[in-house]
Design a protein around this motif. Structure first.
Motif, PDB file in Angstrom:
ATOM      1  N   TRP A 305       0.837  -1.210   0.000  1.00 28.38           N
ATOM      2  CA  TRP A 305       0.000   0.000   0.000  1.00 28.38           C
ATOM      3  C   TRP A 305       0.865   1.250   0.000  1.00 28.38           C
ATOM      4  O   TRP A 305       0.627   2.183  -0.772  1.00 28.38           O
ATOM      5  CB  TRP A 305      -0.920   0.010   1.224  1.00 28.38           C
ATOM      6  CG  TRP A 305      -1.988  -1.033   1.210  1.00 28.38           C
ATOM      7  CD1 TRP A 305      -2.424  -1.755   0.131  1.00 28.38           C
ATOM      8  CD2 TRP A 305      -2.759  -1.475   2.324  1.00 28.38           C
ATOM      9  NE1 TRP A 305      -3.420  -2.621   0.505  1.00 28.38           N
ATOM     10  CE2 TRP A 305      -3.654  -2.475   1.853  1.00 28.38           C
ATOM     11  CE3 TRP A 305      -2.790  -1.141   3.679  1.00 28.38           C
ATOM     12  CZ2 TRP A 305      -4.551  -3.128   2.687  1.00 28.38           C
ATOM     13  CZ3 TRP A 305      -3.693  -1.785   4.509  1.00 28.38           C
ATOM     14  CH2 TRP A 305      -4.564  -2.770   4.022  1.00 28.38           C
ATOM     15  N   ILE A 306       1.861   1.276   0.889  1.00 26.11           N
ATOM     16  CA  ILE A 306       2.716   2.460   0.993  1.00 26.11           C
ATOM     17  C   ILE A 306       3.553   2.630  -0.268  1.00 26.11           C
ATOM     18  O   ILE A 306       3.767   3.756  -0.744  1.00 26.11           O
ATOM     19  CB  ILE A 306       3.614   2.357   2.250  1.00 26.11           C
ATOM     20  CG1 ILE A 306       2.739   2.465   3.507  1.00 26.11           C
ATOM     21  CG2 ILE A 306       4.687   3.440   2.251  1.00 26.11           C
ATOM     22  CD1 ILE A 306       3.491   2.397   4.807  1.00 26.11           C
ATOM     23  N   VAL A 309       1.773   4.454  -2.948  1.00 25.38           N
ATOM     24  CA  VAL A 309       1.632   5.895  -2.719  1.00 25.38           C
ATOM     25  C   VAL A 309       2.973   6.607  -2.828  1.00 25.38           C
ATOM     26  O   VAL A 309       3.090   7.652  -3.480  1.00 25.38           O
ATOM     27  CB  VAL A 309       1.018   6.160  -1.322  1.00 25.38           C
ATOM     28  CG1 VAL A 309       0.970   7.663  -1.035  1.00 25.38           C
ATOM     29  CG2 VAL A 309      -0.374   5.562  -1.233  1.00 25.38           C
ATOM     30  N   ALA A 310       4.014   6.040  -2.196  1.00 28.37           N
ATOM     31  CA  ALA A 310       5.295   6.737  -2.066  1.00 28.37           C
ATOM     32  C   ALA A 310       6.377   6.235  -3.000  1.00 28.37           C
ATOM     33  O   ALA A 310       7.428   6.876  -3.127  1.00 28.37           O
ATOM     34  CB  ALA A 310       5.786   6.612  -0.624  1.00 28.37           C
ATOM     35  N   ILE A 316       8.970  10.445   1.838  1.00 23.14           N
ATOM     36  CA  ILE A 316       7.522  10.209   1.851  1.00 23.14           C
ATOM     37  C   ILE A 316       7.192   8.954   2.652  1.00 23.14           C
ATOM     38  O   ILE A 316       6.221   8.916   3.413  1.00 23.14           O
ATOM     39  CB  ILE A 316       6.984  10.108   0.411  1.00 23.14           C
ATOM     40  CG1 ILE A 316       7.213  11.421  -0.335  1.00 23.14           C
ATOM     41  CG2 ILE A 316       5.491   9.764   0.423  1.00 23.14           C
ATOM     42  CD1 ILE A 316       6.745  11.406  -1.779  1.00 23.14           C
ATOM     43  N   ILE A 317       8.019   7.908   2.497  1.00 24.94           N
ATOM     44  CA  ILE A 317       7.802   6.675   3.273  1.00 24.94           C
ATOM     45  C   ILE A 317       7.872   6.968   4.764  1.00 24.94           C
ATOM     46  O   ILE A 317       7.022   6.528   5.547  1.00 24.94           O
ATOM     47  CB  ILE A 317       8.839   5.599   2.875  1.00 24.94           C
ATOM     48  CG1 ILE A 317       8.554   5.079   1.469  1.00 24.94           C
ATOM     49  CG2 ILE A 317       8.830   4.441   3.882  1.00 24.94           C
ATOM     50  CD1 ILE A 317       9.624   4.136   0.939  1.00 24.94           C
ATOM     51  N   LEU A 320       4.780   8.937   5.912  1.00 23.66           N
ATOM     52  CA  LEU A 320       3.602   8.084   6.015  1.00 23.66           C
ATOM     53  C   LEU A 320       3.689   7.187   7.245  1.00 23.66           C
ATOM     54  O   LEU A 320       2.690   6.970   7.946  1.00 23.66           O
ATOM     55  CB  LEU A 320       3.459   7.227   4.748  1.00 23.66           C
ATOM     56  CG  LEU A 320       3.067   7.981   3.472  1.00 23.66           C
ATOM     57  CD1 LEU A 320       3.102   7.047   2.272  1.00 23.66           C
ATOM     58  CD2 LEU A 320       1.672   8.587   3.620  1.00 23.66           C
ATOM     59  N   LEU A 321       4.892   6.693   7.517  1.00 21.03           N
ATOM     60  CA  LEU A 321       5.065   5.845   8.691  1.00 21.03           C
ATOM     61  C   LEU A 321       4.882   6.651   9.974  1.00 21.03           C
ATOM     62  O   LEU A 321       4.312   6.160  10.954  1.00 21.03           O
ATOM     63  CB  LEU A 321       6.453   5.189   8.665  1.00 21.03           C
ATOM     64  CG  LEU A 321       6.703   4.065   9.676  1.00 21.03           C
ATOM     65  CD1 LEU A 321       5.641   2.980   9.541  1.00 21.03           C
ATOM     66  CD2 LEU A 321       8.083   3.471   9.484  1.00 21.03           C
ATOM     67  N   VAL A 323       2.900   9.252  10.332  1.00 19.94           N
ATOM     68  CA  VAL A 323       1.451   9.434  10.492  1.00 19.94           C
ATOM     69  C   VAL A 323       0.824   8.169  11.065  1.00 19.94           C
ATOM     70  O   VAL A 323      -0.010   8.222  11.984  1.00 19.94           O
ATOM     71  CB  VAL A 323       0.802   9.795   9.134  1.00 19.94           C
ATOM     72  CG1 VAL A 323      -0.715   9.787   9.246  1.00 19.94           C
ATOM     73  CG2 VAL A 323       1.289  11.163   8.661  1.00 19.94           C
ATOM     74  N   ALA A 324       1.234   7.008  10.529  1.00 20.15           N
ATOM     75  CA  ALA A 324       0.692   5.736  11.017  1.00 20.15           C
ATOM     76  C   ALA A 324       1.028   5.518  12.487  1.00 20.15           C
ATOM     77  O   ALA A 324       0.178   5.101  13.286  1.00 20.15           O
ATOM     78  CB  ALA A 324       1.217   4.587  10.164  1.00 20.15           C
TER      79      ALA A 324
END
Length: 446
Positions: A305-306, A309-310, A316-317, A320-321, A323-324
């Motif tokens: 999924w990531i 997106v990234a 960006i990875i 996103l991590l 945020v998770a």
């Protein structure tokens, strides 16, 4: 059932039980057992994973650092560190609020635990802050936020768990967290100066008085020097450093400062053992949960999924991590969160070619931030209880402080040297550097 559905079912059961008040280790284990019933995995395998999760020599460092912090707190030696902090920054605008932050940065080098930090600060400083006219809710928010520094500045229990479960150098995580921890501390002090609660003005100490305060605090303040010096000098592993800290406290600090405390040592050992049982149970159950998620190929799905997106963009990875992990930290304690999400983090580190130490420190700081965010916010809840204010009031006062954490986390993502500068200089091989074939020194990847 499909693998994805089983993972979602396990997660839902865990979060639901945790939300209604079931202790975290039992809530996690309930999710694991329900997931096991939906697969061909035997219960004997799960029992084996519970044992494997705590069968690590590196985790032995945790009880020693907890015991050292408990010994100093129960003997009231921590008051000497408070006096030193007050002599240095008590006269600055914000007064005792500045003392709270500096004390947390100093005491973090001993305890490694936010809970120990909250208890130590609350016992000594919250009554004084209330008397001096500080808003109790704002004081509780500050104490909780400052206590999270204990998870960044070594010795950090989170770093020990992360390194033990992720195969990352614990020593590198220790010193990699120093600069982020100091940045959080400086950010809190700036906040205190411009926006914090202002109570009674504290007196300005002379340099002679500061010298006396430094002399009185010298014995306990040698513990962080012993820990870091031993690890960086190659004399101690983190576990051995914890043992050395306990031995130094028992055979040097207590005899010279509070000799009468020897009769209370059994109680200190028992309290430290009870405190150790909490993260140990969480690590065991979270290890079984992580193993089941890996068995069901959950990390590959989430990484996919990531990646969609990234791509392979490291920044960006990491964002996103982050945020998770912020979302996860709102509901789960940091220690089980680290263990559960380690397979996912490891996969994303490989996907984005991210330095494991950088990712580890970012994860630790982000999950430490979760200790002051709702609805979990354990450090904030403890501080509110000590300050005798409603959790909602303390939470409202904590919201502006979130900016400090978010800014530091963003800087860590964009500028890797914030986390890698010290490891590259003191433990270069732990962050991927290799000896220079042409002479002295090391060559480090950019």
């Amino acid at each position: 059932m499909e693998n994805g559905s089983i993972v979602l079912l396990m997660t839902f059961v865990f979060l639901f039980l945790g939300f209604i008040g079931v202790p975290v280790p039992f809530a996690i284990l309930a999710g694991v057992l329900l997931g096991t019933m939906c697969t061909d995995v035997s219960f004997a395998s799960i029992i084996g994973q519970l044992f494997e999760g705590v069968n690590s020599t590196a985790l032995l460092a945790i009880p020693f650092f907890m015991l050292a912090g408990e010994l100093l707190a129960s003997t009231n030696v921590s008051q000497r560190i408070v006096d030193l902090a007050e002599s240095l920054v008590g006269h600055i605008r914000g007064g005792l609020a500045q003392v709270v932050t500096l004390f947390s940065m100093l005491f973090a080098g001993i305890s490694g635990s936010s809970n120990a930090d909250v208890a130590a600060i609350s016992r000594v400083l919250l009554p004084s802050m209330k008397t001096a006219g500080y808003d109790p809710a704002r004081s509780a928010a500050l104490v909780a936020a400052a206590s999270t520094i204990a998870n960044m500045i070594p010795p950090s229990i989170m770093a020990i768990v992360y390194g033990a479960t992720g195969g990352v150098s614990i020593s590198a995580l220790f010193i990699g967290g120093i600069i982020p921890g100091v940045l959080i501390g400086i950010g809190l002090m700036i906040y205190n100066y411009f926006f914090g609660s202002i109570g009674t003005t504290q007196k300005h100490f002379t340099w002679a008085q500061r010298g006396v305060a430094l002399k009185r605090s010298l014995l306990p303040m040698m513990i962080p020097i012993l820990i870091l010096g031993g690890i960086l000098g190659g004399f101690f592993t983190p576990t051995e450093a914890g043992m050395a800290a306990v031995m130094y406290t028992i055979f040097v600090v207590i005899p010279l400062v509070v000799r009468g405390h020897f009769k209370l040592l059994p109680a200190d050992f028992m309290r430290a053992a009870v405190l150790y049982s909490l993260p140990l149970m969480a690590v065991a159950s979270a290890s079984a949960f992580a193993w089941m998620v890996a068995y069901l190929q959950g990390p590959q799905v989430i990484s996919g999924w990531i990646e969609n997106v990234a791509g392979t963009n490291a920044i960006i990875i990491m964002l996103l991590l982050v945020v998770a992990l912020i979302i996860v930290g709102n509901f789960i304690d940091a220690v089980p969160a680290i263990v559960i999400f380690m397979p996912i983090i490891a996969g994303l580190v490989q996907l984005g070619d991210i330095n494991p130490v950088q990712m580890g420190v970012i994860a630790i700081v982000t999950l430490a931030f979760g200790l002051i965010t709702p609805p979990y916010g354990l450090s904030l809840l403890l501080a509110a209880n000590f300050a005798e204010v409603p959790f909602s009031r303390a939470l409202w006062r904590a919201i502006p402080i979130y900016v400090v954490f978010l800014v530091v986390i963003l800087l860590m993502v964009i500028f890797p040297d914030i986390t890698l500068f010290l490891p590259r200089h003191f433990l270069p091989q732990s962050v991927g550097c290799f000896p220079n074939p042409r002479g002295e020194g090391f060559i480090c990847p950019s």
